[in-house]
Scaffold this motif. Structure first.
Motif, short mmCIF file in Angstrom:
data_model
loop_
_atom_site.label_atom_id
_atom_site.label_comp_id
_atom_site.label_asym_id
_atom_site.label_seq_id
_atom_site.Cartn_x
_atom_site.Cartn_y
_atom_site.Cartn_z
N ILE A 152 -10.69 -9.66 -6.26
CA ILE A 152 -10.79 -8.67 -7.38
C ILE A 152 -11.21 -7.43 -6.74
O ILE A 152 -10.87 -6.32 -7.12
N GLY A 153 -12.32 -7.31 -5.90
CA GLY A 153 -12.77 -6.11 -5.16
C GLY A 153 -11.61 -5.59 -4.44
O GLY A 153 -11.43 -4.34 -4.73
N LEU A 154 -10.64 -6.31 -3.75
CA LEU A 154 -9.58 -5.82 -3.07
C LEU A 154 -8.72 -4.93 -3.99
O LEU A 154 -8.19 -4.11 -3.60
N LEU A 155 -8.54 -5.77 -5.18
CA LEU A 155 -7.57 -4.98 -6.33
C LEU A 155 -8.13 -3.67 -6.82
O LEU A 155 -7.41 -2.66 -7.08
N LEU A 156 -9.50 -3.87 -7.08
CA LEU A 156 -10.31 -2.73 -7.63
C LEU A 156 -10.01 -1.57 -6.67
O LEU A 156 -9.68 -0.37 -6.85
N PHE A 157 -10.31 -1.72 -5.29
CA PHE A 157 -10.31 -0.90 -4.10
C PHE A 157 -8.97 -0.43 -3.97
O PHE A 157 -8.94 1.09 -3.64
N ALA A 158 -7.95 -1.03 -4.02
CA ALA A 158 -6.68 -0.59 -3.77
C ALA A 158 -6.07 0.23 -4.83
O ALA A 158 -5.56 1.32 -4.43
N ILE A 159 -6.45 -0.03 -6.11
CA ILE A 159 -6.07 0.69 -7.32
C ILE A 159 -6.75 2.01 -7.34
O ILE A 159 -6.16 3.17 -7.54
N THR A 160 -8.16 2.10 -6.97
CA THR A 160 -8.79 3.36 -7.09
C THR A 160 -8.49 4.16 -5.86
O THR A 160 -8.60 5.24 -5.95
N GLY A 161 -7.98 3.35 -4.81
CA GLY A 161 -7.63 3.92 -3.62
C GLY A 161 -6.55 5.13 -4.22
O GLY A 161 -6.40 6.10 -3.75
N PHE A 162 -5.47 4.42 -4.83
CA PHE A 162 -4.34 5.24 -5.16
C PHE A 162 -4.73 6.31 -6.25
O PHE A 162 -4.39 7.54 -6.17
N THR A 163 -5.66 6.22 -7.43
CA THR A 163 -6.08 7.14 -8.14
C THR A 163 -6.90 8.02 -7.45
O THR A 163 -6.70 9.28 -8.07
N LEU A 164 -7.65 7.89 -6.57
CA LEU A 164 -8.39 9.02 -5.59
C LEU A 164 -7.60 9.63 -4.96
O LEU A 164 -7.76 10.97 -4.80
#
Length: 215
Positions: free
Chosen positions: A36-48
């Protein structure tokens, strides 16, 4: 007898089987913890990465209140000197949290006229100011939306001690996941010839971008 494994060979195979099972166990456990952390950090990496293109309209809500007369002496200069940086008195903080939609924490800045407490948080901001003479309270709460909230969690911005602990555990799980994956790649690379070229590409591509395109 031909085809019969010697005790040394069986021992070697047993050792290999044991470590292979250990690697698979650690690999799937660390992947489960970090998923779940990887998904969160991957998605927010895109939004950032596209923060300038994702518009956000901050919502600002202002509040005002009056501190009860019985609590006002706790703000007197005799109790808290001008220039101090310390938390609001416990009774004052409790009253504020009851009356205002704010979580009171951290050190306030004390001047001769007021106590000012900044309340930054993931995805938003806030502050509260109390007039030390009259007890008049003004406060503001700003929300920049869910995307900003998740982006701030990615950066660990104003997320608190427990979230920092989570990030430490998450990083450790990712390291275990990566290292066990690397060893498993090595064990299976004999039958998968593209393994090491792909691993090398995973290193060479970002390295080349950093060297030639980042200035």
């Amino acid at each position: 007898m031909h085809g019969t494994a010697t005790p040394a060979t069986r021992k070697k195979r047993g050792r290999r089987t044991f470590w292979l099972k250990q690697l698979h166990t650690w690999h799937w456990m660390s992947s489960a913890i970090s998923l779940i952390g990887l998904l969160l950090f991957a998605i927010t990496g895109f939004t950032l990465n596209h923060a300038a293109e994702i518009e956000a309209s901050p919502e600002i809500v202002e509040h005002s209140a009056q501190l009860p007369a019985e609590l006002l002496p706790q703000l007197a200069p005799a109790r808290v000197p001008d220039g101090a940086r310390q938390p609001l008195p416990a009774d004052v903080a409790t009253w504020l949290e009851t009356e205002l939609p704010l979580s009171i924490h951290g050190n306030a800045e004390w001047s001769a006229d007021e106590a000012y407490l900044a309340l930054p948080r993931p995805g938003g901001d806030g502050w509260v100011a109390i007039d030390r003479t009259t007890g008049e309270i003004t406060a503001e709460r700003t929300s920049r939306g869910w995307i900003a909230y998740l982006n701030d969690l990615h950066k660990g911005r104003n997320a608190g001690t427990v979230w920092r602990w989570f990030i430490d555990v998450f990083v450790f799980a990712c390291v275990i996941f990566s290292l066990t994956g690397l060893v498993l790649l090595q064990l299976h690379a004999k039958n998968r010839r593209s393994t090491w070229p792909l691993v090398a590409a995973g290193l060479a591509i970002p390295a080349a971008i950093a060297i030639f395109f980042i200035h």
